[in-house]
Design an enzyme around this catalytic site. Structure first.
Site, PDB file in Angstrom:
ATOM      1  N   GLY A  64     -11.496 -19.172  -2.069  1.00 34.21           N
ATOM      2  CA  GLY A  64     -10.467 -18.721  -1.150  1.00 34.21           C
ATOM      3  C   GLY A  64      -9.319 -18.046  -1.890  1.00 34.21           C
ATOM      4  CB  SER A  65      -5.786 -17.606  -0.953  1.00 34.15           C
ATOM      5  OG  SER A  65      -6.080 -16.908   0.241  1.00 34.15           O
ATOM      6  CB  THR A  66      -7.371 -20.765  -5.582  1.00 33.61           C
ATOM      7  OG1 THR A  66      -8.800 -20.707  -5.502  1.00 33.61           O
ATOM      8  CG2 THR A  66      -6.856 -21.872  -4.667  1.00 33.61           C
TER       9      THR A  66
END
Length: 639
Positions: free
Chosen positions: A321-323
């Site tokens: 995801g956005s990590t």
């Protein structure tokens, strides 16, 4: 007449003598043949039978090495356990013996027979273990009826005692009886049926060192099985012990933070790669695997939709995801595609060809630069950046962090994750990579997969300005007397070569994620230590039930990565909450609890201890008290 009669009698006597001679010679020949058969042909077998009638070889199991945490606390030790073994050569009526044992031990007869049959091929001199972990009552019952149990031996073997129950179960692993398949391997040449062997985790990966070397005693017994004397004896050699990098107080706080939620967390020293906490939740009771697993408990483990037997920290592969926007941002800065002043306009979606790629914020973020894009996790900003970079450049920077391959943490079956590029898709699917594939990858979706261990190593490398250390779990090996046999030093996997300026700009964005208004990671904020981090939401294929609700197994995963202190990083944390839906509300608070426990533990360790009173925080209480006194940070926006 008399002469003829004498002659006839003389001839008759000679015939009798001849017959007797032939008979005697035949008898003598048969005796010689039998002696030759017994003494030459059957000598080995008969000697073995003779010896087994009066001699017994009693195995003496070595004491398995102890496992300690980094502070010397005992995680795994040994306790005595009793096993029932049989010497087949001394049993004349096997069926009667098995019937009695089945009754006394309350074990199905077919199970005892199966172990007997499997052990016959290897048990010419060794007893066959039929049952392990018998109770004291069963032991007394067998001793009372020993006269009716010919060939039975009671063996004492050390088995594992997990001092903290289910704590760090996936990391420590468990032991069990060696299987037939394992006995056929070269690495188990010193094992026999009924011996214990590591099956998973540290217990398996360090089996050779922990196991030691078994000994034995050759004893002489009478017809009733009573010991007369010891013929010879070989002392067992205990296994070496391990001091792990794990901090028990931190591990406890991390596991407690999950509650009933499924997921994983890894806490790591950013300057050494030492793993400080290694969580896969829910856990299991490793002690159950050393004996007879209760059928109802086994069924419970198998049917639990949270998969308690799966080591999620090591084998769980999740879209980050956005990590993953950390990687995309660094690639954009290093390639000169963006700088800290470059801005994009987010109206809630980005159109590429016939496809519309939406931002989590449906209303849009408006005009955003890199710092704000990281702080508020604007998808549109990173869609556009990913389109400009292309998948191959993004993948190249991901591999600078050693992503897409096992990091070599020291446990078996570590997963590699996946960093896709155009060549990978061509090879895997025989299809060309399209820009429509790049946009999801740029925000950690699509084909991208990472493990929690990789997430921790990635954020740790950002924290220390670009060095990827090999995560490791064993600090040192010691002998039974505590002498150091080997100590493990930090090992560099790779240096990213990314410029300090690019890393600094990304770090500033990560600091804002946790500490500024509008940041998605405010739930990880501490009031006395500056934390930097990044939230993430990992999409799962959504399906709704008839009421419009999303069933548990279709909810998004929640992720959060962080490091602290911001100015001089010490610890990195990665948290994945399966089906937790939002990284800011589900994963960030757990990471905050872990960081709080770490720093409270450091404070407690630095305080002088008054005579006669130990500091409560050494047992993890201080961290909890501190958490109760603090006011929760304001709710943050989520992806």
């Amino acid at each position: 007449m008399n002469g003829h009669r004498l002659i006839h009698e003389s001839q008759g006597a000679k015939r009798h003598i001849a017959y007797l001679s032939i008979f005697a010679a035949a008898l003598f020949f048969l005796l010689l043949t039998r002696l030759w058969y017994l003494q030459i042909v059957k000598s080995d077998e008969l000697q073995s039978q003779s010896e087994s009638n009066r001699l017994r070889l009693v195995p003496v199991a070595a004491s398995r090495g102890t496992i300690f945490d980094r502070n010397g606390g005992v995680l795994v030790t040994n306790r005595p356990s009793f096993s029932v073994a049989v010497i087949p050569q001394e049993v004349k009526d096997r069926d009667a013996l098995l019937d009695r044992l089945s009754k006394y031990l309350d074990i199905d007869r077919s199970e005892l027979l199966d172990k007997w049959e499997k052990g016959k091929g290897r048990a010419r001199y060794f007893p066959i273990v039929l049952a392990s972990g018998i109770t004291r009552d069963q032991l007394e019952l067998l001793e009372e009826n020993r006269l009716w149990l010919p060939g039975i031996e009671i063996e004492m073997k050390p088995v594992r005692q997990y001092e903290s129950g289910t704590l760090a179960a996936h990391l420590l692993g468990y032991i069990g009886e060696v299987s037939e398949e394992e006995l056929k391997k070269d690495t188990t040449s010193g094992y026999n049926s009924g011996d214990y062997i590591g099956k998973s985790g540290i217990e398996r990966s360090w089996e050779t060192l922990l196991h030691g070397r078994d000994g034995g005693r050759q004893i002489e017994v009478d017809a009733r099985g009573r010991v007369l004397r010891t013929i010879s004896e070989t002392a067992p050699v205990g296994g070496s012990s391990l001091v792990l990098t794990i901090d028990t107080a931190l591990q406890t706080a991390a596991e407690k933070g999950f509650g009933e939620q499924a997921g994983a967390a890894v806490a790591m020293d950013v300057n050494t790669g030492e793993i400080l906490a290694f969580v896969s939740n829910p856990g299991f009771d490793p002690a159950l695997f050393a004996g007879r697993m209760p059928p109802d408990k086994w069924k419970e483990y198998l049917e639990d939709k949270r998969h308690p037997l799966e080591n999620k920290a090591l084998k769980g592969q999740y879209p980050p995801g956005s990590t993953f926007k950390i990687i995309t941002a660094l690639a954009g800065l290093e390639e000169g595609v963006v700088d800290d002043h470059t801005s994009s306009v987010c109206r809630g979606a980005y159109v590429l060809g016939n496809n519309t790629f939406r931002c989590w914020e449906k209303r849009g973020h408006g005009t955003v630069n890199l710092k704000r894009a990281l702080k508020e996790s604007c998808d549109v900003y990173f869609y556009q950046l990913g389109e400009k970079l292309g998948i191959d450049r993004i993948a190249a920077y991901a591999r600078k962090f050693a992503l897409g391959a096992p990091l070599g943490i020291g446990l078996e079956n570590e997963k590699a994750g996946l960093i896709p590029d155009s060549a990978w898709k061509e090879k895997r699917f025989g299809k060309k990579w399209f820009q429509g594939d790049t946009l999801p990858a740029a925000i950690g979706q699509g084909y991208v997969l990472m493990t929690p261990v990789q997430l921790a190593a990635m954020i740790g490398a950002v924290a220390n300005d670009g060095t990827v250390y090999r995560p490791h779990l064993v600090k040192r090996i010691i002998d039974q007397e505590g002498r150091i046999l080997q100590e493990f030093k930090p090992e560099v996997v790779t240096r990213t070569g990314i410029s300090p300026r690019s890393i600094r700009l990304v770090k500033e964005g990560l600091l804002a994620v946790v500490n500024e208004g509008g940041g998605t990671g405010g739930q990880a904020r501490l009031y006395d230590v500056r934390v930097a981090g990044k939230t993430g939401t990992s999409q799962v294929v959504k399906q709704r039930d008839k009421k419009g609700a999303i069933p548990y197994q279709y909810r998004d995963h929640a992720l959060f990565v962080a490091f602290a202190p911001y100015d001089k990083p010490e610890i990195a944390v990665a948290v994945v909450v399966e089906h937790g839906e939002h990284g800011g509300s589900a994963a960030a608070p757990i990471a905050g609890n872990i960081l709080r426990a770490y720093f409270e533990g450091k404070k407690a360790a630095s305080k002088p201890v008054k005579a006669g009173k130990a500091p409560a925080s050494e047992e993890g209480d201080g961290a909890e008290q501190a958490g109760e006194e603090q006011t929760s940070p304001p709710a943050s926006k989520e992806e």
